[in-house]
Scaffold this motif. Structure first.
Motif, PDB file in Angstrom:
ATOM      1  N   GLN A  83      -9.382   4.617 -19.273  1.00 37.51           N
ATOM      2  CA  GLN A  83      -8.238   4.058 -19.990  1.00 37.51           C
ATOM      3  C   GLN A  83      -7.148   3.602 -19.019  1.00 37.51           C
ATOM      4  OE1 GLN A  83      -8.273   3.439 -23.208  1.00 37.51           O
ATOM      5  NE2 GLN A  83     -10.273   4.421 -23.488  1.00 37.51           N
ATOM      6  N   TYR A  84      -6.950   4.359 -17.951  1.00 35.46           N
ATOM      7  CA  TYR A  84      -5.965   3.973 -16.941  1.00 35.46           C
ATOM      8  C   TYR A  84      -6.374   2.680 -16.253  1.00 35.46           C
ATOM      9  CZ  TYR A  84      -3.108   8.219 -17.070  1.00 35.46           C
ATOM     10  OH  TYR A  84      -2.237   9.217 -17.441  1.00 35.46           O
ATOM     11  N   SER A  85      -7.670   2.542 -15.962  1.00 36.28           N
ATOM     12  CA  SER A  85      -8.151   1.353 -15.262  1.00 36.28           C
ATOM     13  C   SER A  85      -7.942   0.090 -16.086  1.00 36.28           C
ATOM     14  CB  SER A  85      -9.635   1.515 -14.910  1.00 36.28           C
ATOM     15  OG  SER A  85     -10.433   1.510 -16.085  1.00 36.28           O
TER      16      SER A  85
ATOM     17  N   PRO B  33      -0.465  15.752  -7.741  1.00 36.02           N
ATOM     18  CA  PRO B  33       0.123  14.479  -7.309  1.00 36.02           C
ATOM     19  C   PRO B  33      -0.694  13.257  -7.731  1.00 36.02           C
ATOM     20  CG  PRO B  33       0.264  16.091  -5.549  1.00 36.02           C
ATOM     21  CD  PRO B  33      -0.585  16.706  -6.623  1.00 36.02           C
ATOM     22  N   LEU B  34      -2.020  13.340  -7.702  1.00 33.88           N
ATOM     23  CA  LEU B  34      -2.839  12.212  -8.132  1.00 33.88           C
ATOM     24  C   LEU B  34      -2.613  11.904  -9.610  1.00 33.88           C
ATOM     25  CD1 LEU B  34      -6.223  12.915  -6.294  1.00 33.88           C
ATOM     26  CD2 LEU B  34      -4.632  11.031  -5.854  1.00 33.88           C
ATOM     27  N   ARG B  35      -2.547  12.939 -10.424  1.00 33.30           N
ATOM     28  CA  ARG B  35      -2.287  12.756 -11.851  1.00 33.30           C
ATOM     29  C   ARG B  35      -0.910  12.137 -12.077  1.00 33.30           C
ATOM     30  NH1 ARG B  35      -3.874  18.666 -14.341  1.00 33.30           N
ATOM     31  NH2 ARG B  35      -6.125  18.349 -14.667  1.00 33.30           N
TER      32      ARG B  35
ATOM     33  N   MET C 211      -5.584   0.301  -9.979  1.00 41.28           N
ATOM     34  CA  MET C 211      -5.243   1.311  -8.979  1.00 41.28           C
ATOM     35  C   MET C 211      -5.008   2.674  -9.626  1.00 41.28           C
ATOM     36  SD  MET C 211      -4.823   2.223  -5.912  1.00 41.28           S
ATOM     37  CE  MET C 211      -4.825   0.640  -5.034  1.00 41.28           C
ATOM     38  N   ALA C 212      -4.325   2.706 -10.767  1.00 37.27           N
ATOM     39  CA  ALA C 212      -4.095   3.969 -11.472  1.00 37.27           C
ATOM     40  C   ALA C 212      -5.423   4.588 -11.901  1.00 37.27           C
ATOM     41  CB  ALA C 212      -3.188   3.737 -12.675  1.00 37.27           C
ATOM     42  N   GLY C 213      -6.352   3.762 -12.356  1.00 37.37           N
ATOM     43  CA  GLY C 213      -7.659   4.262 -12.751  1.00 37.37           C
ATOM     44  C   GLY C 213      -8.412   4.873 -11.583  1.00 37.37           C
ATOM     45  N   GLN C 214      -8.302   4.255 -10.413  1.00 34.12           N
ATOM     46  CA  GLN C 214      -8.974   4.790  -9.231  1.00 34.12           C
ATOM     47  C   GLN C 214      -8.381   6.136  -8.813  1.00 34.12           C
ATOM     48  OE1 GLN C 214      -8.838   1.749  -6.205  1.00 34.12           O
ATOM     49  NE2 GLN C 214      -9.937   0.250  -7.471  1.00 34.12           N
ATOM     50  N   LEU C 215      -7.063   6.227  -8.863  1.00 39.62           N
ATOM     51  CA  LEU C 215      -6.416   7.493  -8.506  1.00 39.62           C
ATOM     52  C   LEU C 215      -6.780   8.602  -9.486  1.00 39.62           C
ATOM     53  CD1 LEU C 215      -2.817   6.323  -7.453  1.00 39.62           C
ATOM     54  CD2 LEU C 215      -4.724   6.994  -5.961  1.00 39.62           C
TER      55      LEU C 215
ATOM     56  N   MET D  22       2.319   5.132 -12.758  1.00 42.04           N
ATOM     57  CA  MET D  22       1.937   3.727 -12.617  1.00 42.04           C
ATOM     58  C   MET D  22       1.595   3.112 -13.969  1.00 42.04           C
ATOM     59  SD  MET D  22      -0.371   4.093  -9.162  1.00 42.04           S
ATOM     60  CE  MET D  22      -0.937   2.398  -9.182  1.00 42.04           C
ATOM     61  N   VAL D  23       0.934   3.892 -14.814  1.00 39.43           N
ATOM     62  CA  VAL D  23       0.603   3.397 -16.161  1.00 39.43           C
ATOM     63  C   VAL D  23       1.879   3.158 -16.965  1.00 39.43           C
ATOM     64  CG1 VAL D  23      -0.465   4.019 -18.361  1.00 39.43           C
ATOM     65  CG2 VAL D  23      -1.698   4.409 -16.222  1.00 39.43           C
TER      66      VAL D  23
END
Length: 287
Positions: A218-220, A154-156, A225-229, A162-163
């Motif tokens: 890269q997500y951050s 789920p985190l992935r 928020m996506a990078g943190q998850l 979100m990205v």
């Protein structure tokens, strides 16, 4: 008085001396031939049996081919999705992308040509492989599927969806960094669970950790928020890395009594094969 004639001692000419020296040289050479031949035969026999400490170049080449193949298939698949979205003008909902990336996180093996059999939670080993020595602090087997299905997956999925909402592209560089992480994880799964190359597995899990950190970074850049998850699973990967390292130390080679080198070793015990080209080949995964 009788006449005494001098005794004449014939001298050895140069040709005679050369003949004597050649005979001596021949004797020495012939005496050394058997030992040299034995050494050569022993060396040839050792090469035929395989050098137990030599790098398995064939395995390394197949790992590289599998990695490039999987990343390329991911890119092709995502590019087709982008083309379909552009052609129809349909904007996927968040929950649709969540489901897509959740399945991708847990079933990325379908794009990997190597055997990626999933370990049995009861034994922590894939079917048909030897039972390894595990550290005393190894979590119960049931913890692993719970982590992947209820937490990591789920985190992935959420972070990747979100990205997409920001980039509007499935083949965005950030998402492709995640695809690279999944591909490295699948190759590592083959090394650790199928082939049981304990030394190479330590190096492999380090690559998995680094690729995960890169994906989170890269997500951050796209969405903090996506990078943190995406970075939260690094906690689990850190524990897994410590477990893999401890397992490596607890399982020395039965032939040398020493731990395996940190690279794939040429050995008759481990063979890297492409499951796609084998009848009944399995391709399960455990990133």
């Amino acid at each position: 008085q009788p006449v005494q004639h001098p005794v004449h001692v014939p001298s050895i000419n140069k040709k005679s001396k050369q003949a004597v020296e050649f005979a001596k040289f021949s004797d020495v050479t012939q005496s050394n031939i058997p030992s040299s031949s034995s050494s050569l035969l022993a060396s040839s026999s050792s090469n035929e049996q395989g050098d137990e400490s030599g790098l398995d170049l064939g395995a390394v080449a197949k790992y590289a081919i599998a990695l490039v193949t999987q990343v390329s298939l991911f890119y092709g698949f995502f590019s087709l999705l982008d083309a379909g979205v552009a052609a129809t003008g349909f904007q996927p909902y968040f929950w649709m992308n969540f489901g897509l990336f959740y399945v991708m996180s847990l079933r990325s093996r379908i794009f990997n040509p190597l055997s990626n059999k999933r370990p049995d939670p009861a034994t922590l080993e894939a079917a048909g492989v030897e039972k390894r020595n595990m550290p005393s602090w190894t979590p119960p087997g049931v913890i692993f599927p719970i982590m992947w299905i209820l937490i990591i997956g789920p985190l992935r999925a959420a972070s990747t969806a979100m990205v997409y909402d920001v980039t509007n592209s499935y083949a965005a560089p950030a998402i492709m960094a995640f695809a690279l992480h999944l591909s490295i994880g699948d190759v590592w799964n083959t090394i650790n669970n199928v082939e049981q190359r304990y030394g190479a597995s330590v190096t492999g899990v380090a690559c998995v950790w680094l690729s995960k950190a890169n994906a989170a970074f890269q997500y951050s850049l796209v969405s903090p928020m996506a990078g943190q998850l995406m970075s939260l699973p690094l906690i689990w990967l850190t524990v897994a890395s410590a477990l893999i390292t401890a397992t490596w130390r607890l399982n020395p080679s039965s032939e040398t009594g020493k731990v395996d080198p940190l690279y794939p070793v040429a050995s008759s015990k481990a063979s890297t094969e492409f499951a796609w080209f084998q009848q009944g080949g399995d391709a399960a995964t455990a990133e």
